[in-house]
Design a protein around this motif. Structure first.
Motif, PDB file in Angstrom:
ATOM      1  N   GLY A 187       4.261 -34.358  12.999  1.00  0.00           N
ATOM      2  CA  GLY A 187       5.145 -33.322  13.535  1.00  0.00           C
ATOM      3  C   GLY A 187       4.522 -31.927  13.543  1.00  0.00           C
ATOM      4  O   GLY A 187       5.183 -30.931  13.261  1.00  0.00           O
ATOM      5  N   LYS A 188       3.236 -31.855  13.895  1.00  0.00           N
ATOM      6  CA  LYS A 188       2.529 -30.567  13.893  1.00  0.00           C
ATOM      7  C   LYS A 188       3.056 -29.628  14.967  1.00  0.00           C
ATOM      8  O   LYS A 188       3.381 -28.475  14.689  1.00  0.00           O
ATOM      9  N   THR A 189       3.132 -30.119  16.199  1.00  0.00           N
ATOM     10  CA  THR A 189       3.569 -29.256  17.302  1.00  0.00           C
ATOM     11  C   THR A 189       5.007 -28.817  17.099  1.00  0.00           C
ATOM     12  O   THR A 189       5.367 -27.671  17.372  1.00  0.00           O
ATOM     13  N   ALA A 190       5.824 -29.751  16.582  1.00  0.00           N
ATOM     14  CA  ALA A 190       7.240 -29.425  16.366  1.00  0.00           C
ATOM     15  C   ALA A 190       7.410 -28.321  15.320  1.00  0.00           C
ATOM     16  O   ALA A 190       8.437 -27.653  15.271  1.00  0.00           O
ATOM     17  N   LEU A 191       6.380 -28.121  14.491  1.00  0.00           N
ATOM     18  CA  LEU A 191       6.413 -27.021  13.525  1.00  0.00           C
ATOM     19  C   LEU A 191       5.740 -25.773  14.117  1.00  0.00           C
ATOM     20  O   LEU A 191       6.243 -24.657  13.978  1.00  0.00           O
ATOM     21  N   ALA A 192       4.616 -25.977  14.800  1.00  0.00           N
ATOM     22  CA  ALA A 192       3.837 -24.837  15.315  1.00  0.00           C
ATOM     23  C   ALA A 192       4.593 -24.069  16.402  1.00  0.00           C
ATOM     24  O   ALA A 192       4.511 -22.839  16.468  1.00  0.00           O
ATOM     25  N   ALA A 193       5.354 -24.775  17.244  1.00  0.00           N
ATOM     26  CA  ALA A 193       6.019 -24.095  18.360  1.00  0.00           C
ATOM     27  C   ALA A 193       7.105 -23.108  17.902  1.00  0.00           C
ATOM     28  O   ALA A 193       7.085 -21.945  18.296  1.00  0.00           O
ATOM     29  N   PRO A 194       8.062 -23.526  17.038  1.00  0.00           N
ATOM     30  CA  PRO A 194       9.038 -22.537  16.573  1.00  0.00           C
ATOM     31  C   PRO A 194       8.395 -21.413  15.756  1.00  0.00           C
ATOM     32  O   PRO A 194       8.862 -20.272  15.774  1.00  0.00           O
ATOM     33  N   LEU A 195       7.296 -21.726  15.075  1.00  0.00           N
ATOM     34  CA  LEU A 195       6.563 -20.686  14.352  1.00  0.00           C
ATOM     35  C   LEU A 195       6.011 -19.667  15.343  1.00  0.00           C
ATOM     36  O   LEU A 195       6.120 -18.452  15.145  1.00  0.00           O
TER      37      LEU A 195
END
Length: 308
Positions: free
Chosen positions: A19-27
């Protein structure tokens, strides 16, 4: 938010399906950031389901998060780590020039380390006479030689004789060819690792594989082959493309494809973790956050680290 003067890059790494992108995008949405992908297969156009380009993840609320180094070359081309380092720094400087914050996100350890360790990655030819001369020296002597030639930023260049010799070979080449001096921007990265429990990771990998097959991953591969990409060139990309191509050209059955591919992705995730652990041992400081923790909680923690 106030950016820290301390960090000029945020890295979100972790194994596949963590779930890297799902964390990086809202960040990125929160800190006015843009994402630079560190995935060695998402650079290819048309290879979407098999490389897990979850385009939807790049939309947060009604904001589209800008991303770089995805869909930049055609299937069949063999993109390498030299090109990645060059393209990364181009994107990095472009994002900075526009006053945004660069976030590197991905799981290709070799690409991430090539950028973070600042190895000057031009194609330096090998120098057999020099190698022969250095072969007789101990690792300590090689490290001392290299330290006289350049500032050692981390221990990875001298963790084996082979790497130390290669590093000296590269530096010698620069000294003999001063016209090719490349200056890499100084990076001060905050490295975040997404920590996912092994059983949960296995479960997510298998579930994701089933979903992608339902979404038409077989047709994607057929389409790429029909467009003129040779099956062996697709097999070269490994994992999904290897096993799906073998199925499409009739070498293995659907069940064999599913079983073998599922196992291969689990093994791949394990190798990714081994690479990240090796990075930690060689001096990279990775702050691990739990994949199951509430996303807001994780974002707040990371924000605090950024401005500390």
């Amino acid at each position: 938010m106030q950016h820290s003067n301390k960090y000029n890059l945020l890295v979100v790494l972790g194994p596949t399906a963590s779930g890297k992108t799902a964390l990086a995008a809202p960040l990125a949405d929160k800190i006015k950031g843009e994402i630079i992908s560190a995935d060695s297969r998402q650079i290819y156009r048309h290879m979407n389901l098999g490389t897990g380009k979850d385009y939807a993840d790049y939309t947060v609320g009604d904001h589209k998060i800008p991303y770089h180094l995805i869909d930049i070359t055609d299937p069949g081309y063999k993109y390498n780590v030299y090109e990645y380092q060059r393209d990364f720094f181009k994107a990095f400087e472009d994002i900075n020039a526009r006053g945004k914050f660069p976030i590197m996100c991905g799981g290709t350890g070799m690409y991430i380390e090539a950028v973070l360790s600042g190895f000057k990655m031009i194609q330096v030819p090998s120098n057999p006479p020099l190698r022969e001369e250095l072969e007789h020296k101990s690792l300590e002597e090689l490290a001392a030689m290299l330290a006289l030639m350049k500032t050692l930023h981390n221990k990875t260049e001298v963790d084996t004789k082979k790497r130390a010799i290669r590093a000296i070979e590269i530096e010698t080449y620069y000294q003999d060819n001063p016209e090719i001096e490349i200056e890499l921007p100084e990076l001060n990265p905050l490295i975040i690792g997404v920590d996912i429990d092994r059983d949960l990771r296995r479960e997510k990998i298998t579930a994701r594989l089933k979903t992608r097959l339902e979404e038409g991953m077989v047709d994607e591969v057929k389409g790429i082959i029909d467009s003129g990409v040779k099956p062996e060139d697709l097999i070269y990309y490994g994992l999904e493309y290897k096993f799906l191509t073998q199925y499409v050209i009739g070498e293995i059955s659907y069940d064999e494809m599913f079983q073998q591919l599922n196992i291969a992705i689990h093994q791949f995730a394990k190798r990714q973790m081994t690479w990240f652990r090796k990075m930690e041992r060689s001096g990279f400081d990775i702050h691990w956050v739990n994949a199951t923790e509430n996303i807001e909680t994780r974002i707040n923690k990371i924000e605090k680290m950024l401005i500390s």
